[in-house]
Design a protein around this motif. Structure first.
Motif: not given
Length: 861
Positions: A600-605, A618-623
């Motif tokens: 996912g991503v967090d973008i304020p505006a 950016l929310y990143l996960q190791a697979l």
């Protein structure tokens, strides 16, 4: 067998009746507070062994006797602990548990059970000791029946097998009260008041509400003083007194008796308090080293503790901060057994009629004292906002004795001559029938709810059906069963489970990782495999009605029921990126080379000004394990492919080779817009590559599994500069579902057949969607036949709708070739959005207009 041996064996049997229900299956489940008391007991042990007595203050309760029990349990099962322990542990999280699992062969559950054994033994012993003052106060038969009620009360049993203060506090408080009543009404023996004082000091060391013995004792002593000084009626003129009470007493004739009795009463009352204070000091090492600071901390922390709940309580079907004055009477009725109800009613009727055994002044005064204590305790406990049914457990024990005497009074009701002979032969006053009736209406409920005694609720109040609709229900029971089910799932040791009561009630049984539900942060959800919700969560709408409603709409993978109550639900979230009540944009989720997932991503505006900056996370996960330290590349691209801004490097400065599998990390990037940037729309694109070879990781859409056309993922559409406005804005926009608004349409008044028709649609984004919708524009002849159309992705594919943020505005231009030979006339234009075979419904204001909007008309010449 001689009578002494027979009496000893009988008393031993009574002790076993109290001890066994509390000592069996002590590993059944864990309550939320017990892991904290286990850590506090470990700290208490460490402080004692190292002579740091001030550190034996761990909590304002103060819970000293509980920590003594925990210490004995810890040392008997883990005697090396004081030498191996690294120091003191905080109890907000499972730091002690983590150390135990990593450094010792023990488990936290083993150590907890060891402490619980001493609690169960101690409470059983306290109830057993209550037999001796009860025999003097109400007689042997009533004392033994009262003990039966005390020993098998399901609510008392439930709370007296936990490493927690409530069971110990009730036992100590009750025994102190009985010896105080024995002093008042059974001979004024000094050893009774001393014994009461010692036990009251232990009660104070357990939990501060035990201090309510003092006002209750004050009331009882005050009544005795009034009895001493009031004018006395001639006993021969009182028909309600027993023969023993009618005997002449020198106390009634001596004028010096009132003053002497007053001194004896007040002296005993003072000794009572002094002995309790001495026991409080002697048995708490913190009082040896720093008494002033210890008492000050107790008072300060307790003031904050009683102010209210961090989370709301639940009463009469709704969440509430303070359940009010009716809470404890209602909670008491739900928690007692039908036998106690019958006994209390019978006791009241017998007292009004002065039926046996109430003509005996000692019995009458004892039951009055128990009732006064219960009333004082419940009234004072109703003042603070923080309320739980377990807080008035001492009153349960006191009223159990009253109920037992009520049963004896009921058994003494004589049969009339008109009663059938078989009923006369039944002889209700026989002890066997009394015990049988008490078991059926009292002890049977304890047996039936083993080992989840807390799931018992009075069937006369509606039982397990009514309780969840009226009272706060559940204190960890059932989560052990949820953990066992989770342990049976594939790869259970690698699963991550979020739960309301994660620390202790779930974690002590779970093979995988248990984490608390963190509703405000997406990090606690992004790599969660399962979620376990709990009954008092649903009741109190925690964390929010939206979250509770979302889970209600899902199908649980497992439900846990006990005692007719649904306690817990387990949800499988492995195929769910993120619950919608979490404010994080997951519409652009993508996998890169089966190595890294953009969750996912967090973008304020959605808009930046030239020269402006904005932090994008950016929310990143190791697979999978990675042997390459990949770089992340984040770019802002114009429609022609040119770069406006870029940034690259290790995700938040950490090498990906050290990244634990399934671990989620936030990667922040500050998007910086040049001052001379051209106003317009730009696409934020994310990709990953090997910095040694510059080979990109192939990108795949998580939801569809389809490879992406490029090796990057379009994340968000950002506007630089102010958004434009349509030349023909709409006063009332068309709404397409809850996602988009068509707020402006620009089209010519006339057009020639065989030429192109140019139409501009102004779209406003209302919400995030993971779906890429296609826009269509249809041209319909006056008769309704479609003569031309154009279907396309917004901005010819540059602005797919999964990249639209709430507040995004764009103008999309359609150029449609009209067929030659169109008949002159008025042609209507219809616009809609669809994915697959599904079109979005359209509304104009509050009016539904179907699955497309008639956006205007044009004259064909």
């Amino acid at each position: 067998m001689n009578s002494r041996l027979r009496s000893t064996l009988f008393l031993l049997l009574l002790f076993l009746i109290a001890w066994l229900p509390r000592a069996l299956a002590l590993d059944a489940f864990v309550t939320p507070d017990e892991r904290k008391w286990l850590a506090r007991s470990a700290n208490f042990t460490y402080a004692l062994s190292h002579g740091e007595f001030a550190e034996t203050f761990q909590r304002e309760h103060p819970g000293v006797t509980v920590m003594w029990a925990g210490t004995v349990g810890l040392l008997t099962s883990f005697p090396e602990y004081p030498q191996l322990a690294p120091g003191y542990f905080t109890w907000e999280r499972e730091n002690f548990e983590a150390w135990v699992l990593e450094n010792t062969p023990h488990t936290p559950l083993d150590l907890l059970v060891a402490g619980r054994r001493w609690i169960a033994l101690g409470v059983a012993l306290l109830l057993w000791l209550a037999i001796f003052p009860l025999r003097r106060l109400i007689g042997p038969n009533a004392a033994y029946l009262a003990f039966f009620f005390l020993a098998l009360d399901p609510f008392s049993v439930a709370l007296s097998r936990q490493l927690h203060p409530d069971g110990f506090e009730a036992g100590f408080t009750f025994l102190a009260l009985l010896y105080f009543l024995a002093w008042l009404y059974a001979g004024r023996r000094w050893r009774d008041v001393v014994m009461s004082g010692i036990v009251m000091g232990l009660a104070w060391l357990t939990k501060t509400p035990a201090a309510l013995l003092v006002p209750a004792g004050t009331v009882l002593v005050g009544i005795e003083l009034w009895q001493v000084w009031r004018p006395r009626q001639d006993p021969d003129q009182n028909p309600h007194l027993s023969d023993r009470d009618r005997r002449p007493s020198p106390l009634r004739r001596s004028p010096f008796v009132p003053a002497k009795a007053t001194r004896r009463l007040l002296g005993g009352y003072v000794i009572w308090g002094l002995v309790a204070s001495a026991a409080f000091i002697v048995l708490w090492p913190a009082m040896w080293s720093d008494p002033v600071n210890t008492l000050t901390r107790m008072a300060t922390e307790m003031e904050a503790y009683v102010e209210g709940h961090v989370n709301p309580n639940y009463f009469w079907g709704r969440p509430t901060g303070d359940p009010g004055w009716f809470f404890y009477p209602v909670a008491y009725f739900f928690r007692i057994t039908p036998a106690v109800v019958v006994g209390l009613v019978a006791a009241v009727i017998a007292r009004i009629r002065l039926a046996w055994p109430f003509p005996e002044s000692r019995t009458r005064h004892t039951l009055r004292g128990l009732a006064i204590f219960s009333a004082v305790f419940i009234v004072f406990m109703s003042i603070p906002a923080k309320k739980f049914d377990r807080y008035i457990l001492p009153a349960f024990l006191a009223l159990d004795v009253v109920a037992a005497v009520g049963w004896l009074a009921l058994a003494q009701v004589p049969w009339k001559n008109t009663v059938a002979p078989w009923r006369q032969r039944l002889r209700l006053r026989t002890p066997a029938v009394i015990v049988l009736a008490g078991f059926v209406f009292h002890g049977l409920f304890t047996v039936a709810t083993f080992p989840y005694y807390l799931t018992y609720y009075n069937p006369l109040a509606g039982g397990s059906w009514a309780a969840p609709r009226v009272l706060f229900v559940g204190w960890g029971e059932g989560l052990d069963e949820a953990a066992r089910w989770l342990n049976e799932q594939p790869n259970a040791a690698d699963t991550r489970v979020a739960a309301w009561y994660a620390d202790g009630p779930l974690s002590y049984y779970l093979d995988g990782q248990a984490v608390p539900m963190g509703y405000s942060s997406p990090l606690s959800w992004l790599d969660t495999d399962y979620v376990v919700t709990y009954v008092n969560q649903w009741q109190r709408q925690i964390p929010s009605p939206e979250a509770v409603a979302w889970f209600e709409e899902q199908t649980p993978a497992k439900r846990v029921d006990a005692g007719g109550i649904e306690l817990a639900r387990v949800y499988d979230l492995r195929e769910t990126l993120l619950p919608p009540f979490i404010d994080l944009n997951t519409s652009a989720a993508a996998d890169f080379g089966d190595k890294i997932r953009l969750v996912g991503v967090d973008i304020p505006a959605p808009i930046l000004a030239p020269g402006g900056e904005m932090l994008v996370t950016l929310y990143l996960q190791a697979l999978a394990p990675m042997e390459v330290n990949y770089n992340v590349l984040v770019r802002l691209l114009a429609p022609d492919g040119s770069e406006l801004w870029r940034e690259e490097g290790w995700p938040w400065g950490a090498p990906t080779t050290n990244w634990p599998v399934r671990d989620v990390r936030p990667d922040g990037r500050t998007v910086t817009i040049p001052l001379d940037a051209r106003a317009g729309l730009y696409q934020l694109v994310v990709s990953f590559y090997d910095p040694a070879t510059f080979a990109p990781l192939p990108a795949v859409d998580v939801r569809s599994g389809q490879p992406l056309a490029s090796d990057g993922r379009d994340v968000a559409l950002l506007a630089v500069g102010a958004a434009g406005t349509s030349e023909q804005p709409r006063d009332v926009a068309w709404h397409y579902g809850d996602l988009f608004a068509l707020s402006g349409v620009t089209l010519p008044a006339t057009v020639r057949a065989g030429e192109t028709l140019s139409v501009s649609l102004q779209w406003d984004s209302l919400a995030i969607t993971p779906v890429d919708y296609t826009t269509f524009l249809h041209v319909l002849a006056p008769g309704g036949d479609m003569v031309a159309q154009l279907d396309k992705q917004p901005l010819d594919g540059f602005a797919p709708t999964h990249t639209w943020l709430p507040g995004t505005r764009l103008e999309d231009r359609f150029v449609i070739d009209l067929p030659a030979g169109l008949a002159p006339g008025t042609y209507s234009l219809h616009a809609g959005m669809y994915v697959g075979d599904t079109r979005l419904p359209v509304k104009e204001g509050d009016k539904s207009v179907g699955d497309s909007a008639r956006i205007g008309s044009v004259e064909v010449e």
